[in-house]
Design a protein around this motif. Sequence first.
Motif, short mmCIF file in Angstrom:
data_model
loop_
_atom_site.label_atom_id
_atom_site.label_comp_id
_atom_site.label_asym_id
_atom_site.label_seq_id
_atom_site.Cartn_x
_atom_site.Cartn_y
_atom_site.Cartn_z
N ALA A 47 0.82 -1.22 0.00
CA ALA A 47 0.00 0.00 0.00
C ALA A 47 0.85 1.26 0.00
O ALA A 47 0.48 2.26 -0.60
N SER A 48 1.99 1.22 0.67
CA SER A 48 2.80 2.43 0.81
C SER A 48 3.84 2.62 -0.27
O SER A 48 4.30 3.74 -0.50
N ALA A 51 1.97 0.30 -4.70
CA ALA A 51 0.81 0.95 -5.34
C ALA A 51 1.17 2.31 -5.94
O ALA A 51 0.82 2.58 -7.09
N SER A 66 2.51 8.48 4.66
CA SER A 66 2.19 7.42 5.61
C SER A 66 2.69 7.80 7.00
O SER A 66 2.00 7.59 8.00
#
Length: 167
Positions: A47-48, A51, A66
Amino acid sequence: MDLGVRWKLHGDGRAPEPGAVVRPDERLSWPRTAGLGAQHVVAMFGASFVAPVLMGLDPDLAIMMSGVATVIFLYGMIGLLGAQIWLNAGVDLRNPLNLVPAAAGIIIGVGNVTMEFTDTFSLSGIALGTLVVVTGYHALRAFAPAHLKTQPPLLDEGTSSYDKAGS
């Protein structure tokens, strides 16, 4: 080395029964716990970092955001829940070995105290507060009298609201 972690095995340690909840003082078997931790690391990395790369965004900006979101979340949790975070985790704040580092960390974090190590490196706020809590706790524990290291926990079995039927 006793790190103060007193998790009990939940059920048989394999999986919670349908509808059951793994309480904060419980865990699954160590292999399952490690596997879930590894799954979490992979998901957060995806996700961090992955993506944003796939979408053509700057991964450095995504990682920084983040971190910013984590800081905002932590300040919000401390502001909303205060000492409940530690009390629900079973930390006995009557014991000075726990109270002094926690109080110092909160004061440093909320007061945004800054410590400059060199001209180009400094720590402040939550980062410095966390460092003070971790190092302060272990330093105090290393030099504390034996009676402070062996105090019984704040919540014994049967005294917390988790142990009441229907809770």
